[in-house]
Scaffold this active site. Structure first.
Site, PDB file in Angstrom:
ATOM      1  N   CYS A   4       0.840  -1.201   0.000  1.00 11.05           N
ATOM      2  CA  CYS A   4       0.000   0.000   0.000  1.00 11.05           C
ATOM      3  C   CYS A   4       0.875   1.253   0.000  1.00 11.05           C
ATOM      4  CB  CYS A   4      -0.920  -0.003   1.230  1.00 11.05           C
ATOM      5  SG  CYS A   4      -1.792   1.558   1.454  1.00 11.05           S
ATOM      6  N   CYS A   7       0.506   3.420   3.114  1.00  4.78           N
ATOM      7  CA  CYS A   7       1.196   2.829   4.267  1.00  4.78           C
ATOM      8  C   CYS A   7       2.692   3.128   4.187  1.00  4.78           C
ATOM      9  CB  CYS A   7       0.973   1.314   4.322  1.00  4.78           C
ATOM     10  SG  CYS A   7      -0.658   0.825   4.951  1.00  4.78           S
ATOM     11  N   ASP A  30      -0.960  16.522  -1.966  1.00  6.90           N
ATOM     12  CA  ASP A  30      -1.289  15.586  -3.044  1.00  6.90           C
ATOM     13  C   ASP A  30      -0.340  15.819  -4.226  1.00  6.90           C
ATOM     14  OD1 ASP A  30      -4.228  14.011  -3.874  1.00  6.90           O
ATOM     15  OD2 ASP A  30      -2.782  14.490  -5.451  1.00  6.90           O
ATOM     16  N   HIS A  46      -3.712   0.996   8.390  1.00  2.97           N
ATOM     17  CA  HIS A  46      -4.396   0.737   7.127  1.00  2.97           C
ATOM     18  C   HIS A  46      -5.892   0.501   7.340  1.00  2.97           C
ATOM     19  CE1 HIS A  46      -4.566  -0.273   2.874  1.00  2.97           C
ATOM     20  NE2 HIS A  46      -5.500  -1.144   3.225  1.00  2.97           N
ATOM     21  N   ASN A  86     -13.219   9.672  -1.534  1.00  2.00           N
ATOM     22  CA  ASN A  86     -13.782   8.835  -2.590  1.00  2.00           C
ATOM     23  C   ASN A  86     -13.756   7.399  -2.093  1.00  2.00           C
ATOM     24  OD1 ASN A  86     -13.967  11.085  -4.333  1.00  2.00           O
ATOM     25  ND2 ASN A  86     -11.805  10.859  -4.877  1.00  2.00           N
ATOM     26  N   HIS A  97      -6.444   3.058   0.527  1.00  4.49           N
ATOM     27  CA  HIS A  97      -6.116   3.355   1.931  1.00  4.49           C
ATOM     28  C   HIS A  97      -6.900   4.627   2.233  1.00  4.49           C
ATOM     29  CE1 HIS A  97      -2.838   3.730   5.260  1.00  4.49           C
ATOM     30  NE2 HIS A  97      -3.655   4.753   5.447  1.00  4.49           N
ATOM     31  N   HIS A  99      -8.375   7.996   2.808  1.00  5.91           N
ATOM     32  CA  HIS A  99      -7.757   9.324   2.784  1.00  5.91           C
ATOM     33  C   HIS A  99      -8.830  10.358   2.544  1.00  5.91           C
ATOM     34  CE1 HIS A  99      -7.592   7.606  -1.282  1.00  5.91           C
ATOM     35  NE2 HIS A  99      -7.737   8.836  -1.754  1.00  5.91           N
ATOM     36  N   HIS A 101      -9.373  14.199   1.116  1.00  7.15           N
ATOM     37  CA  HIS A 101      -8.800  15.313   0.356  1.00  7.15           C
ATOM     38  C   HIS A 101      -9.258  16.603   1.037  1.00  7.15           C
ATOM     39  CE1 HIS A 101      -7.946  12.864  -3.376  1.00  7.15           C
ATOM     40  NE2 HIS A 101      -8.911  12.119  -2.867  1.00  7.15           N
TER      41      HIS A 101
HETATM   42  P1  DGP Z   1      -8.239   9.027  -4.836  1.00 12.23           P
HETATM   43  O1  DGP Z   1      -8.314   9.119  -6.329  1.00 12.23           O
HETATM   44  O2  DGP Z   1      -9.430   9.651  -4.126  1.00 12.23           O
HETATM   45  O3  DGP Z   1      -7.953   7.621  -4.377  1.00 12.23           O
HETATM   46  O4  DGP Z   1      -7.016   9.930  -4.429  1.00 12.23           O
HETATM   47  C1  DGP Z   1      -5.703   9.489  -4.431  1.00 12.23           C
HETATM   48  C2  DGP Z   1      -4.834  10.707  -4.468  1.00 12.23           C
HETATM   49  O5  DGP Z   1      -3.540  10.348  -4.060  1.00 12.23           O
HETATM   50  C3  DGP Z   1      -4.692  11.344  -5.846  1.00 12.23           C
HETATM   51  O6  DGP Z   1      -5.203  12.671  -5.797  1.00 12.23           O
HETATM   52  C4  DGP Z   1      -3.204  11.344  -6.138  1.00 12.23           C
HETATM   53  C5  DGP Z   1      -2.605  11.087  -4.798  1.00 12.23           C
HETATM   54  N1  DGP Z   1      -1.396  10.278  -4.812  1.00 12.23           N
HETATM   55  C6  DGP Z   1      -1.250   9.043  -5.355  1.00 12.23           C
HETATM   56  N2  DGP Z   1      -0.002   8.596  -5.136  1.00 12.23           N
HETATM   57  C7  DGP Z   1       0.627   9.558  -4.407  1.00 12.23           C
HETATM   58  C8  DGP Z   1       1.944   9.663  -3.864  1.00 12.23           C
HETATM   59  O7  DGP Z   1       2.788   8.774  -3.985  1.00 12.23           O
HETATM   60  N3  DGP Z   1       2.227  10.809  -3.191  1.00 12.23           N
HETATM   61  C9  DGP Z   1       1.314  11.812  -3.023  1.00 12.23           C
HETATM   62  N4  DGP Z   1       1.703  12.902  -2.356  1.00 12.23           N
HETATM   63  N5  DGP Z   1       0.072  11.735  -3.531  1.00 12.23           N
HETATM   64  C10 DGP Z   1      -0.267  10.623  -4.208  1.00 12.23           C
END
Ligand code: DGP
Length: 113
Positions: A4, A7, A30, A46, A86, A97, A99, A101
């Protein structure tokens, strides 16, 4: 979970631009910002998605919202921000995992797309 990405970010194995950290919660920018301010808040443990929120872990989720409010106040956007999670692929969840926004710095439409 070993495969993950969030994680790994929580464990410091993958770098992130940290905004806030305590024993149970991490907030970081992000990679693909959808607003001038786009911060992700995650539990360090997790939890796969909002569908997995239970009486046993909902205190942690409440703490995440306290942290979101604190960040909004510290960064000066407490008067206008959006918190979104989401849940499931049809809702756009790409990282499995939990999260949240935290988005700010522009106007947001309602209903969301
Ligand atoms: P969602 O689509 O709701 O699952 O959002 C996942 C978000 O995570 C997306 O906006 C991009 C962000 N993201 C994915 N991988 C990484 C990463 O390795 N680092 C950071 N900072 N953000 C990431």
């Amino acid at each position: 979970m070993s495969d993950c990405i969030f994680c790994k970010i929580a464990a410091g194995e993958i770098p992130s631009r940290k905004v806030y950290e305590d024993e149970t919660v991490l907030a970081f920018y992000d990679l693909d910002p959808q607003a001038p301010e786009h911060i992700l808040l995650i539990p360090k443990t997790h939890i796969a998605s909002a569908a997995e929120i239970t009486p046993q872990n909902s205190g942690l989720v409440a703490h995440i919202f306290e942290v979101a409010a604190e960040i909004a106040a510290q960064k000066g956007f407490a008067d206008g921000f959006r918190v979104v999670t989401n849940c499931g692929e049809s809702a756009g969840q790409s990282v499995k995992h939990l999260h949240f926004h935290l988005l700010a710095g522009r106007d947001f439409t309602w209903p969301p797309g």
